[in-house]
Design an enzyme around this catalytic site. Structure first.
Site, PDB file in Angstrom:
ATOM      1  N   ARG A  68      13.363  -1.507  -0.217  1.00  0.00           N
ATOM      2  CA  ARG A  68      12.230  -1.401   0.394  1.00  0.00           C
ATOM      3  C   ARG A  68      10.990  -2.154  -0.036  1.00  0.00           C
ATOM      4  NH1 ARG A  68       9.953   1.212  -2.463  1.00  0.00           N
ATOM      5  NH2 ARG A  68       8.048   0.892  -1.275  1.00  0.00           N
ATOM      6  N   GLY A  69       9.706  -2.260   0.601  1.00  0.00           N
ATOM      7  CA  GLY A  69       8.698  -2.696   0.086  1.00  0.00           C
ATOM      8  C   GLY A  69       8.676  -4.068   0.410  1.00  0.00           C
ATOM      9  N   ALA A  70       7.620  -4.797   1.042  1.00  0.00           N
ATOM     10  CA  ALA A  70       7.780  -6.155   1.669  1.00  0.00           C
ATOM     11  C   ALA A  70       8.208  -7.278   0.730  1.00  0.00           C
ATOM     12  CB  ALA A  70       6.251  -6.319   2.044  1.00  0.00           C
ATOM     13  N   ARG A 124      14.219  -5.241  10.050  1.00  0.00           N
ATOM     14  CA  ARG A 124      13.045  -4.490  10.251  1.00  0.00           C
ATOM     15  C   ARG A 124      12.022  -5.654  10.767  1.00  0.00           C
ATOM     16  NH1 ARG A 124      11.188  -0.769   5.660  1.00  0.00           N
ATOM     17  NH2 ARG A 124       9.902   0.163   7.337  1.00  0.00           N
ATOM     18  N   GLN A 130       7.697   8.083  -0.168  1.00  0.00           N
ATOM     19  CA  GLN A 130       7.946   7.174  -1.080  1.00  0.00           C
ATOM     20  C   GLN A 130       7.064   7.110  -2.027  1.00  0.00           C
ATOM     21  OE1 GLN A 130       7.657   6.455   2.116  1.00  0.00           O
ATOM     22  NE2 GLN A 130       8.917   4.786   2.857  1.00  0.00           N
ATOM     23  N   ASP A 143       2.220  -4.983   4.377  1.00  0.00           N
ATOM     24  CA  ASP A 143       3.421  -5.453   4.900  1.00  0.00           C
ATOM     25  C   ASP A 143       3.086  -6.793   5.674  1.00  0.00           C
ATOM     26  OD1 ASP A 143       4.067  -2.463   4.285  1.00  0.00           O
ATOM     27  OD2 ASP A 143       5.931  -3.566   4.577  1.00  0.00           O
ATOM     28  N   ASN A 160       0.227  -1.581   6.877  1.00  0.00           N
ATOM     29  CA  ASN A 160       0.875  -1.246   5.844  1.00  0.00           C
ATOM     30  C   ASN A 160       1.630   0.142   6.313  1.00  0.00           C
ATOM     31  OD1 ASN A 160       1.757  -1.077   3.088  1.00  0.00           O
ATOM     32  ND2 ASN A 160       0.107   0.256   2.407  1.00  0.00           N
ATOM     33  N   LYS A 161       2.092   0.757   5.493  1.00  0.00           N
ATOM     34  CA  LYS A 161       2.573   1.938   5.499  1.00  0.00           C
ATOM     35  C   LYS A 161       1.779   3.037   6.314  1.00  0.00           C
ATOM     36  CE  LYS A 161       6.066   3.103   4.667  1.00  0.00           C
ATOM     37  NZ  LYS A 161       6.826   2.607   5.929  1.00  0.00           N
TER      38      LYS A 161
END
Lengths: 360, 360
Positions: free
Chosen positions: A58-60, A102, A209, A250, A260-261
């Site tokens: 995960r993480g762009a 995603r 996270q 993201d 973003n998150k």
């Protein structure tokens, strides 16, 4: 739980093992951290898709790297004497399939486009040669990310100045990228330069996270970290414990609006209310200049069970309605600067974005 | 998990069983909800203290009621021919001990002071008569709370007006009080009057009172409820899903600064940023006019394990530093109105507070 913080084990977030014909991808399964440091081997494109979908990787930026290698893996099953048409069809299938894992992170589409363009321009190459060329390209995506993280760290430390306390949300660290991370690269670089920072880490519900990954990364590097619940960030700001906030992103629209998150937008408003600068750290590949503003960014909604059954225990009544957006969009006016590998965008305006990124 | 939402079982949050000499307190163990509807019987003062400390009974008004009954229970072990001095000493011991269970909720001290004053003024009564008088007083505290909740509901509905979506944080419902609750009383009363509301419920980390208790209470009464993580409140506001926010409070200073569950301050700032009114619903016993402003309210810090081991599973690395304040203070300027049983305080100023509460 093993105390992994004190191990000297060094496992890269993403590793390619072997050659283009028969090699495979090894990923840290981030859903198991910090309890266990487990790796998974992806030997077919379906397992790469599943790893992205389920946030094992995960993480762009990391998603982009994994997807690039995923294209190489997906081509291994194609016969070496396939026609050009069959090759092109397979490339299009693979990139469409992986892009579907995603919907929000633009680096995913960016990396897949890059692989697709190169693949479809294979004039004169055998399938075997094309595979090698694509593996080299995926390795380039990977290596460029490493360099990009270091550059973000350098620019970010200069911007941050002489602060003691910082807040971050979610995980924009080495686990989200090839090595140093984006937001965390600023903290790691500060440490490399002898600056002492105390990082407040939002746990980042629902998937934690921050608690699971960011706290772990910071502790592994010996950076002072304090874990809080997301709802405590305002109190931490009010008590004067932090003088800056840095998160990743993201996808960033042409005007600077940044997805973003979930929870990032909330923290940006709280930072503004307390007179604390709010920064985003993200590579240039996070920008999607085809989108005029943030309202055009699709927001992924995830399974309600992430909220009601998050940690092996049911924490809400059966049948409760749930709203679970995975991301939010922070309007550009709440972002004091965006730190990229090309330099710092400040103030965040469309013109400044294009100038720093070198886009006409 | 049993699906308790559909049961017709009606268990009061707090029930006294028996007489003053040998009766006992029955509490819903709120730490077990919504998985199980379990009651506990408290037959000595230590178990009342433990139930408050461990949040088996929680919510400022409910804590006050439980503590009042706790004084009655604590006096049962005193010999019926004890001297007046021994009686007074025991009363002081008991009330000091119970006041020590949690530091922030002022209703606890208010109820204990009321019991102590009555007990120390027992001139001419036998111990047995004094015990009866104290049980009657605890029952009054309990019954007055029930009436108070209904009055808050009526005032709140008038203030709320014609809205469709509301947001609440933590649990200020029947489980936090004798019956209707404070913030939730407004929603229950709206329902009684035929108004359709959709309530967004913050899960309220770390102890998830919103997910476990508020969602459960709303579903039991057939009110439409949607559970979100605390970090999603800003997004819910931005999407126009809510037109008002109502929470409870644990202590309110003379100028209106209000201590409530951690995260309340955050939501108040977010509501202001979105032009949404932020209301507090609390009985007059929540006001502590001896405190000039909120900085004087002591904030309870709780066990780090509530954050690192909250869901039956470790969710953060071993040895991580944690900051876990149980409450925060929302400055009066962020509170659009305070709804009390005596009426609505709007705007929130020291003069208005004194006028509505009828304090010179």
């Amino acid at each position: 739980m093993n105390n992994l913080n004190t191990t000297s084990q060094k496992q890269e977030t993403i590793t390619w093992v072997g050659d283009a014909q028969s090699g495979h991808l090894v990923l840290i399964d981030q859903t198991k951290l910090p309890g266990e440091l487990v790796t998974i081997a992806c030997r077919d494109v379906e397992s790469v898709w599943e790893a992205i979908k389920m946030l094992r990787v995960r993480g762009a930026p990391a998603i982009g790297i994994a997807a690039a290698y995923g294209v190489v893996i997906g081509l291994q099953t194609l016969s070496s004497d396939a026609t050009d048409e069959a090759f092109d069809e397979r490339v299009n299938e693979l990139t469409d399939y992986l892009a579907n894992s995603r919907p929000t992170a633009v680096n995913l589409f960016w990396a897949l486009d890059r692989m697709r363009r190169l693949a479809l321009d294979k004039t004169g190459l055998s399938i075997e040669e094309a595979r090698k060329k694509l593996l080299a390209e995926a390795r380039d995506v990977h290596e460029e990310d490493r360099e990009m993280c270091r550059a973000i760290g350098r620019h970010g430390v200069a911007l941050l100045g002489d602060v003691e306390g910082v807040l971050t949300h979610c995980n924009a660290g080495g686990l989200a990228t090839a090595e140093y991370g984006t937001a965390l690269s600023v903290f790691f670089t500060a440490q490399d330069q002898g600056q002492h920072l105390h990082v407040y880490v939002d746990e980042t519900r629902p998937l934690l996270q921050g608690a699971r990954l960011t706290a772990w990364e910071l502790m592994q590097r010996g950076i002072e970290a304090t874990l809080i619940c997301d709802s405590m960030a305002a109190q931490v700001m009010r008590e004067g414990r932090v003088q800056a906030v840095i998160t990743g992103a993201d996808r960033i629209a042409a005007n600077g609006d940044s997805a973003n998150k979930i929870g990032t937008y909330s923290i940006a408003i709280l930072a503004r209310a307390h007179g604390i600068p709010f920064y985003i750290a993200a590579p240039s590949s996070t920008f999607d200049l085809t989108l005029a503003h943030g309202d055009d960014i699709p927001i992924e909604e995830r399974n309600p069970r992430e909220i009601t059954h998050g940690f092996g225990k049911q924490t809400a009544p059966d049948g409760v309605q749930v709203y679970n957006p995975a991301f939010d969009v922070t309007p550009a006016e709440y972002i004091d600067a965006i730190i990229t590998e090309c330099g710092v965008i400040q103030p965040v305006t469309e013109d400044n974005i294009r100038e720093v990124l070198g886009v006409v």
